[in-house]
Design a protein around this motif. Sequence first.
Motif, PDB file in Angstrom:
ATOM      1  N   THR A 224       0.825  -1.220   0.000  1.00  0.00           N
ATOM      2  CA  THR A 224       0.000   0.000   0.000  1.00  0.00           C
ATOM      3  C   THR A 224       0.857   1.267   0.000  1.00  0.00           C
ATOM      4  OG1 THR A 224      -0.090   0.100   2.413  1.00  0.00           O
ATOM      5  CG2 THR A 224      -1.843  -1.136   1.318  1.00  0.00           C
ATOM      6  N   GLY A 225       2.115   1.162   0.445  1.00  0.00           N
ATOM      7  CA  GLY A 225       2.964   2.355   0.534  1.00  0.00           C
ATOM      8  C   GLY A 225       2.600   3.236   1.721  1.00  0.00           C
ATOM      9  N   LYS A 226       1.692   2.748   2.574  1.00  0.00           N
ATOM     10  CA  LYS A 226       1.265   3.532   3.740  1.00  0.00           C
ATOM     11  C   LYS A 226       1.377   2.656   4.981  1.00  0.00           C
ATOM     12  CE  LYS A 226      -2.843   4.850   1.799  1.00  0.00           C
ATOM     13  NZ  LYS A 226      -4.084   5.600   1.597  1.00  0.00           N
ATOM     14  N   ALA A 227       1.696   3.287   6.121  1.00  0.00           N
ATOM     15  CA  ALA A 227       1.773   2.516   7.363  1.00  0.00           C
ATOM     16  C   ALA A 227       0.391   1.983   7.710  1.00  0.00           C
ATOM     17  CB  ALA A 227       2.288   3.410   8.476  1.00  0.00           C
ATOM     18  N   VAL A 228       0.374   0.781   8.318  1.00  0.00           N
ATOM     19  CA  VAL A 228      -0.899   0.184   8.709  1.00  0.00           C
ATOM     20  C   VAL A 228      -1.436   0.930   9.952  1.00  0.00           C
ATOM     21  CG1 VAL A 228       0.040  -1.588  10.224  1.00  0.00           C
ATOM     22  CG2 VAL A 228      -1.892  -2.149   8.786  1.00  0.00           C
ATOM     23  N   LEU A 229      -2.754   0.896  10.155  1.00  0.00           N
ATOM     24  CA  LEU A 229      -3.442   1.525  11.297  1.00  0.00           C
ATOM     25  C   LEU A 229      -3.331   3.048  11.320  1.00  0.00           C
ATOM     26  CD1 LEU A 229      -2.699  -0.920  14.270  1.00  0.00           C
ATOM     27  CD2 LEU A 229      -4.513  -1.003  12.561  1.00  0.00           C
ATOM     28  N   GLY A 230      -2.979   3.623  10.176  1.00  0.00           N
ATOM     29  CA  GLY A 230      -2.870   5.089  10.109  1.00  0.00           C
ATOM     30  C   GLY A 230      -4.189   5.755  10.488  1.00  0.00           C
ATOM     31  N   ASP A 231      -5.311   5.250   9.938  1.00  0.00           N
ATOM     32  CA  ASP A 231      -6.611   5.887  10.208  1.00  0.00           C
ATOM     33  C   ASP A 231      -6.931   5.833  11.694  1.00  0.00           C
ATOM     34  OD1 ASP A 231      -6.972   6.345   7.511  1.00  0.00           O
ATOM     35  OD2 ASP A 231      -8.107   4.499   7.175  1.00  0.00           O
ATOM     36  N   LEU A 232      -6.709   4.663  12.279  1.00  0.00           N
ATOM     37  CA  LEU A 232      -7.030   4.485  13.703  1.00  0.00           C
ATOM     38  C   LEU A 232      -6.206   5.454  14.558  1.00  0.00           C
ATOM     39  CD1 LEU A 232      -8.397   2.921  15.967  1.00  0.00           C
ATOM     40  CD2 LEU A 232      -6.615   1.179  15.776  1.00  0.00           C
ATOM     41  N   LEU A 233      -4.896   5.519  14.257  1.00  0.00           N
ATOM     42  CA  LEU A 233      -4.034   6.388  15.066  1.00  0.00           C
ATOM     43  C   LEU A 233      -4.350   7.866  14.854  1.00  0.00           C
ATOM     44  CD1 LEU A 233      -0.744   4.327  14.646  1.00  0.00           C
ATOM     45  CD2 LEU A 233      -2.123   4.552  16.726  1.00  0.00           C
ATOM     46  N   GLU A 234      -4.922   8.178  13.670  1.00  0.00           N
ATOM     47  CA  GLU A 234      -5.352   9.573  13.438  1.00  0.00           C
ATOM     48  C   GLU A 234      -6.700   9.837  14.110  1.00  0.00           C
ATOM     49  OE1 GLU A 234      -5.578  10.101   9.185  1.00  0.00           O
ATOM     50  OE2 GLU A 234      -3.470   9.562   8.974  1.00  0.00           O
ATOM     51  N   GLY A 235      -7.286   8.791  14.701  1.00  0.00           N
ATOM     52  CA  GLY A 235      -8.592   8.963  15.345  1.00  0.00           C
ATOM     53  C   GLY A 235      -9.737   8.926  14.352  1.00  0.00           C
ATOM     54  N   LYS A 236      -9.457   8.411  13.131  1.00  0.00           N
ATOM     55  CA  LYS A 236     -10.473   8.414  12.068  1.00  0.00           C
ATOM     56  C   LYS A 236     -11.372   7.187  12.175  1.00  0.00           C
ATOM     57  CE  LYS A 236      -8.560  10.204   8.192  1.00  0.00           C
ATOM     58  NZ  LYS A 236      -7.693   9.981   7.029  1.00  0.00           N
ATOM     59  N   LEU A 237     -12.678   7.438  12.162  1.00  0.00           N
ATOM     60  CA  LEU A 237     -13.642   6.324  12.211  1.00  0.00           C
ATOM     61  C   LEU A 237     -13.978   5.900  10.787  1.00  0.00           C
ATOM     62  CD1 LEU A 237     -16.436   7.092  14.807  1.00  0.00           C
ATOM     63  CD2 LEU A 237     -14.611   5.428  14.912  1.00  0.00           C
ATOM     64  N   THR A 238     -13.429   4.775  10.357  1.00  0.00           N
ATOM     65  CA  THR A 238     -13.768   4.286   9.018  1.00  0.00           C
ATOM     66  C   THR A 238     -14.730   3.100   9.168  1.00  0.00           C
ATOM     67  OG1 THR A 238     -11.838   2.870   9.012  1.00  0.00           O
ATOM     68  CG2 THR A 238     -11.583   5.073   8.032  1.00  0.00           C
ATOM     69  N   LEU A 239     -15.253   2.627   8.036  1.00  0.00           N
ATOM     70  CA  LEU A 239     -16.333   1.637   8.120  1.00  0.00           C
ATOM     71  C   LEU A 239     -15.959   0.360   8.895  1.00  0.00           C
ATOM     72  CD1 LEU A 239     -19.294   1.439   7.442  1.00  0.00           C
ATOM     73  CD2 LEU A 239     -18.688   0.338   5.287  1.00  0.00           C
ATOM     74  N   PRO A 240     -14.738  -0.188   8.722  1.00  0.00           N
ATOM     75  CA  PRO A 240     -14.442  -1.394   9.516  1.00  0.00           C
ATOM     76  C   PRO A 240     -14.596  -1.124  11.020  1.00  0.00           C
ATOM     77  CG  PRO A 240     -12.802  -1.095   7.799  1.00  0.00           C
ATOM     78  CD  PRO A 240     -13.660   0.128   7.771  1.00  0.00           C
ATOM     79  N   LEU A 241     -14.120   0.025  11.469  1.00  0.00           N
ATOM     80  CA  LEU A 241     -14.209   0.326  12.906  1.00  0.00           C
ATOM     81  C   LEU A 241     -15.660   0.629  13.315  1.00  0.00           C
ATOM     82  CD1 LEU A 241     -12.932   0.740  15.627  1.00  0.00           C
ATOM     83  CD2 LEU A 241     -12.184   3.025  14.929  1.00  0.00           C
ATOM     84  N   ILE A 242     -16.385   1.344  12.462  1.00  0.00           N
ATOM     85  CA  ILE A 242     -17.792   1.655  12.778  1.00  0.00           C
ATOM     86  C   ILE A 242     -18.565   0.344  12.969  1.00  0.00           C
ATOM     87  CG2 ILE A 242     -19.945   2.609  11.804  1.00  0.00           C
ATOM     88  CD1 ILE A 242     -18.161   4.795  10.481  1.00  0.00           C
ATOM     89  N   ARG A 243     -18.309  -0.618  12.080  1.00  0.00           N
ATOM     90  CA  ARG A 243     -19.034  -1.898  12.175  1.00  0.00           C
ATOM     91  C   ARG A 243     -18.565  -2.726  13.373  1.00  0.00           C
ATOM     92  NH1 ARG A 243     -21.045  -3.760   6.193  1.00  0.00           N
ATOM     93  NH2 ARG A 243     -22.455  -1.975   6.062  1.00  0.00           N
ATOM     94  N   ALA A 244     -17.275  -2.649  13.671  1.00  0.00           N
ATOM     95  CA  ALA A 244     -16.780  -3.391  14.838  1.00  0.00           C
ATOM     96  C   ALA A 244     -17.389  -2.806  16.109  1.00  0.00           C
ATOM     97  CB  ALA A 244     -15.249  -3.335  14.887  1.00  0.00           C
ATOM     98  N   LEU A 245     -17.548  -1.479  16.148  1.00  0.00           N
ATOM     99  CA  LEU A 245     -18.165  -0.831  17.317  1.00  0.00           C
ATOM    100  C   LEU A 245     -19.635  -1.215  17.448  1.00  0.00           C
ATOM    101  CD1 LEU A 245     -16.674   2.783  17.180  1.00  0.00           C
ATOM    102  CD2 LEU A 245     -16.697   1.296  19.201  1.00  0.00           C
ATOM    103  N   ALA A 246     -20.306  -1.345  16.299  1.00  0.00           N
ATOM    104  CA  ALA A 246     -21.724  -1.730  16.347  1.00  0.00           C
ATOM    105  C   ALA A 246     -21.848  -3.144  16.896  1.00  0.00           C
ATOM    106  CB  ALA A 246     -22.343  -1.633  14.951  1.00  0.00           C
ATOM    107  N   ALA A 247     -20.881  -4.016  16.532  1.00  0.00           N
ATOM    108  CA  ALA A 247     -20.950  -5.407  16.985  1.00  0.00           C
ATOM    109  C   ALA A 247     -20.527  -5.517  18.454  1.00  0.00           C
ATOM    110  CB  ALA A 247     -20.042  -6.278  16.109  1.00  0.00           C
ATOM    111  N   LYS A 248     -19.644  -4.614  18.895  1.00  0.00           N
ATOM    112  CA  LYS A 248     -19.112  -4.726  20.255  1.00  0.00           C
ATOM    113  C   LYS A 248     -18.977  -3.322  20.854  1.00  0.00           C
ATOM    114  CE  LYS A 248     -15.110  -6.684  22.596  1.00  0.00           C
ATOM    115  NZ  LYS A 248     -13.687  -6.828  22.469  1.00  0.00           N
ATOM    116  N   PRO A 249     -20.098  -2.772  21.377  1.00  0.00           N
ATOM    117  CA  PRO A 249     -20.075  -1.381  21.854  1.00  0.00           C
ATOM    118  C   PRO A 249     -19.011  -1.114  22.924  1.00  0.00           C
ATOM    119  CG  PRO A 249     -22.339  -2.193  21.689  1.00  0.00           C
ATOM    120  CD  PRO A 249     -21.450  -3.371  21.430  1.00  0.00           C
ATOM    121  N   ALA A 250     -18.618  -2.166  23.688  1.00  0.00           N
ATOM    122  CA  ALA A 250     -17.620  -1.951  24.749  1.00  0.00           C
ATOM    123  C   ALA A 250     -16.272  -1.498  24.184  1.00  0.00           C
ATOM    124  CB  ALA A 250     -17.443  -3.241  25.549  1.00  0.00           C
TER     125      ALA A 250
END
Length: 321
Positions: A224-250
């Motif tokens: 990809t030419g980009k570091a992994v988990l960049g979005d997460l570390l930037e605090g960005k909520l992307t669809l994989p995380l939005i769906r993981a939160l819906a499945a596991k609100p904790a």
Amino acid sequence: MDRIAEVRALLGEDIEAVDRELARMTREGAAPATDSATHLLEAGGKRVRPLTVLLAAACFGAPPAGARDLAVVAELIHLATLLHDDVIDDGQERRGRPTPRRLWGNAVSVLAGDLLLTHALERTSAAAPAPVLADLFATLRLLVDGEVVQLRGRTQLDPSEDVYFRIVRDKTASLFAWSARSGATVAGAPPEAARALGDFGVHVGVAFQLVDDVLDYAGDPRETGKAVLGDLLEGKLTLPLIRALAAKPALAADVEAVRAGDRRAASRVADAVRGSGVCDSVRSLARDETARALGALEAVPAGRARDLLGAIARELASRID
Ligand code: FPP
Ligand code: MG
């Protein structure tokens, strides 16, 4: 050879002229803004947007000279947004190289983006009919809105799929749509066909961003030419995380901890996202969007150029296969 390399080879002279012009335009202006823009251009990139402009025009006969100009414009705008985006996101690496802002600083990166944006607007007003310029202004507005709505998410955790899709349509799909629509318009396409190509661009753009957002969790940085988990570390909520939160609100507590700077919480969130099966559901959505893009092409005259647009859509989605 991947499909995009094949498309490039087939467009031959047109895409070579666009590449030469891009190299000239990024050098036109004052250093170090030009150095910074040239660094980003030379770092690579697939030139998907210029290819889309040229192919959309070619669906309606031999592309007119204006199509090459708009192909250059599409990439200049894209590069300008990346120069700005890396400042907004504190981006570290792009296309496998340090971001221009790390080499020349944020101020230069902003001004380099402004320079390319100015070149792009001048070129459009000189080479295209007024409606294409008006369409570009509307697109720029969407790009900015998308980025601003995304920025709001830094202070307010809002795991809403509607907001996510609005951001994706505005910040990514709008420029793909303009590329396809303006290529068709400058080639004299009937308005319904130009609209269909705009729809094609929207779906390709959404698919592209969905794939990008999955790769942030599940990709290989060497590819990809980009570091992994960049979005997460930037605090960005992307669809994989939005769906993981819906499945596991904790998971929200760990997400908030990452957003407050706790890097150890990031690996817990990443494990939860990877282990939850959401990446597969997002991959499947990306495939649906690609199918919609191919469906939109049915309103466009059949031929080699249309087939190649389809090949681009498939190639972009295949990054997750
Ligand atoms: C990359 O997204 C950024 C964009 C797709 C658009 C950026 C738009 C702007 C900065 C506003 C408009 C700017 C101009 C010059 C008109 P990302 O951060 O999700 O992707 P990345 O991981 O590649 O950085
Ligand atoms: Mg970014």
